[in-house]
Design a protein around this motif. Sequence first.
Motif, PDB file in Angstrom:
ATOM      1  N   UNK A  12       0.830  -1.208   0.000  1.00 52.65           N
ATOM      2  CA  UNK A  12       0.000   0.000   0.000  1.00 52.65           C
ATOM      3  C   UNK A  12       0.873   1.271   0.000  1.00 52.65           C
ATOM      4  N   UNK A  13       1.955   1.221   0.748  1.00 54.73           N
ATOM      5  CA  UNK A  13       2.874   2.365   0.778  1.00 54.73           C
ATOM      6  C   UNK A  13       3.474   2.612  -0.603  1.00 54.73           C
ATOM      7  N   UNK A  14       3.852   1.514  -1.279  1.00 56.92           N
ATOM      8  CA  UNK A  14       4.410   1.653  -2.628  1.00 56.92           C
ATOM      9  C   UNK A  14       3.367   2.140  -3.620  1.00 56.92           C
ATOM     10  N   UNK A  15       2.104   1.771  -3.396  1.00 61.98           N
ATOM     11  CA  UNK A  15       1.041   2.249  -4.272  1.00 61.98           C
ATOM     12  C   UNK A  15       0.910   3.764  -4.156  1.00 61.98           C
ATOM     13  N   UNK A  16       0.980   4.283  -2.932  1.00 62.94           N
ATOM     14  CA  UNK A  16       0.885   5.731  -2.734  1.00 62.94           C
ATOM     15  C   UNK A  16       2.077   6.467  -3.342  1.00 62.94           C
ATOM     16  N   UNK A  17       3.256   5.826  -3.267  1.00 64.07           N
ATOM     17  CA  UNK A  17       4.471   6.489  -3.735  1.00 64.07           C
ATOM     18  C   UNK A  17       4.715   6.340  -5.230  1.00 64.07           C
ATOM     19  N   UNK A  18       4.385   5.176  -5.778  1.00 58.78           N
ATOM     20  CA  UNK A  18       4.722   4.901  -7.185  1.00 58.78           C
ATOM     21  C   UNK A  18       3.511   4.699  -8.103  1.00 58.78           C
ATOM     22  N   UNK A  19       2.310   4.565  -7.535  1.00 57.90           N
ATOM     23  CA  UNK A  19       1.113   4.455  -8.364  1.00 57.90           C
ATOM     24  C   UNK A  19       0.811   3.072  -8.896  1.00 57.90           C
ATOM     25  N   UNK A  20       1.444   2.050  -8.351  1.00 55.07           N
ATOM     26  CA  UNK A  20       1.168   0.666  -8.787  1.00 55.07           C
ATOM     27  C   UNK A  20       0.158   0.052  -7.821  1.00 55.07           C
ATOM     28  N   UNK A  21      -0.959  -0.492  -8.317  1.00 51.95           N
ATOM     29  CA  UNK A  21      -1.967  -1.064  -7.416  1.00 51.95           C
ATOM     30  C   UNK A  21      -1.357  -2.045  -6.420  1.00 51.95           C
ATOM     31  N   UNK A  22      -1.732  -1.891  -5.157  1.00 54.62           N
ATOM     32  CA  UNK A  22      -1.215  -2.789  -4.119  1.00 54.62           C
ATOM     33  C   UNK A  22      -1.615  -4.231  -4.413  1.00 54.62           C
ATOM     34  N   UNK A  28       4.951   2.293 -19.517  1.00 55.66           N
ATOM     35  CA  UNK A  28       4.292   3.596 -19.372  1.00 55.66           C
ATOM     36  C   UNK A  28       2.778   3.506 -19.534  1.00 55.66           C
ATOM     37  N   UNK A  29       2.339   2.645 -20.425  1.00 55.92           N
ATOM     38  CA  UNK A  29       0.904   2.522 -20.675  1.00 55.92           C
ATOM     39  C   UNK A  29       0.124   2.060 -19.454  1.00 55.92           C
ATOM     40  N   UNK A  30       0.780   1.316 -18.557  1.00 55.86           N
ATOM     41  CA  UNK A  30       0.104   0.834 -17.362  1.00 55.86           C
ATOM     42  C   UNK A  30      -0.353   1.975 -16.460  1.00 55.86           C
ATOM     43  N   UNK A  31       0.453   3.047 -16.425  1.00 51.02           N
ATOM     44  CA  UNK A  31       0.169   4.130 -15.502  1.00 51.02           C
ATOM     45  C   UNK A  31      -0.913   5.083 -16.017  1.00 51.02           C
ATOM     46  N   UNK A  32      -1.436   4.785 -17.209  1.00 49.33           N
ATOM     47  CA  UNK A  32      -2.579   5.519 -17.728  1.00 49.33           C
ATOM     48  C   UNK A  32      -3.890   4.843 -17.343  1.00 49.33           C
ATOM     49  N   UNK A  33      -3.765   3.629 -16.819  1.00 50.00           N
ATOM     50  CA  UNK A  33      -4.949   2.876 -16.390  1.00 50.00           C
ATOM     51  C   UNK A  33      -5.420   3.346 -15.026  1.00 50.00           C
ATOM     52  N   UNK A  34      -6.690   3.077 -14.743  1.00 50.75           N
ATOM     53  CA  UNK A  34      -7.224   3.369 -13.418  1.00 50.75           C
ATOM     54  C   UNK A  34      -6.468   2.539 -12.385  1.00 50.75           C
ATOM     55  N   UNK A  35      -6.158   3.121 -11.233  1.00 54.87           N
ATOM     56  CA  UNK A  35      -5.378   2.420 -10.207  1.00 54.87           C
ATOM     57  C   UNK A  35      -6.160   1.261  -9.577  1.00 54.87           C
TER      58      UNK A  35
END
Length: 290
Positions: free
Chosen positions: A92-102, A176-183
């Motif tokens: 969860x911490x990494x999701x907040x910092x890097x935007x990758x779903x926990x 890069x395309x992943x980070x355009x998706x909804x979290x």
Amino acid sequence: MIKKIIYFIIVIFITSCGASRGKGSSHAKNRVTKKTPKRTVTVTTRKIVTKKPVVLDNTATSTSEELEATSKVSVTYRNVSDYIDGFKDIAKQNMEEYGIPASITLAQGILESGAGNGRLSREANNHFGIKCHKGWNGPSITHDDDAAQECFRKYNDPSESYKDHSLFLTSRSRYNGLFKLDKGDYEGWAKGLKSAGYATDPKYPTKLISIIERYELFQYDNEILSRENTKKQDRVVVEEGIVNGTTYEIQKGDTLYSISRKFNMSVDEIKKVNGLNDNSLSIGQKIKVK
């Protein structure tokens, strides 16, 4: 004269009694001392061994399954649950910092480390099977994967592995395309990882999605995103039906009554708008709603 006769009779009488008594005693003696032949009896004994009862634990927590990490590892439901408890906060911490779903991070960690039981995770704290690649100057470990004795990164702590996993995805343009998706779109992320070349296994997205839904890992995404705790597909379907106000795709378990409650319509209205003659529905069927 008479006395002599009486005396004589008494002597004869005493002599007769003594003879009779002696004969009787001899017979009795012979009868008592007669030996009875001995009989030999053989008794066979058998040692009885009492076995301790075998107790089988048939609970879900002990049922084993295989996770295809860098090598196949057998784990139990409890192994996976314990792993989630240990690393959900880091994810969860990494999701907040890097935007990758926990949910994605945890599912990948579970799958690729064998819920922490694989060799790389045990001996190198490497939970994502990240190889050395060019430019890696840190400690390493060799392990058979696609080829024999490949170089994998080694960390001092599992949290370093989690951070490196996030940096790995954010620093390479192909993701890069992943980070355009909804979290909260864990399905899109799972499929996007495969499309971007993260894994060669054609079933990789399906495996991640299965883990996420079985252990309800999407709840950690929802916590960060402050969303209602529902599966991504359930949330999207309902939102689409409300947003465009025209169609709804039938899901498993739907009935005309449940749909009528969801969209504030009567069953007769739904049947009339869609030209339905009965109450039968099929999964994937699209119907009009208000």
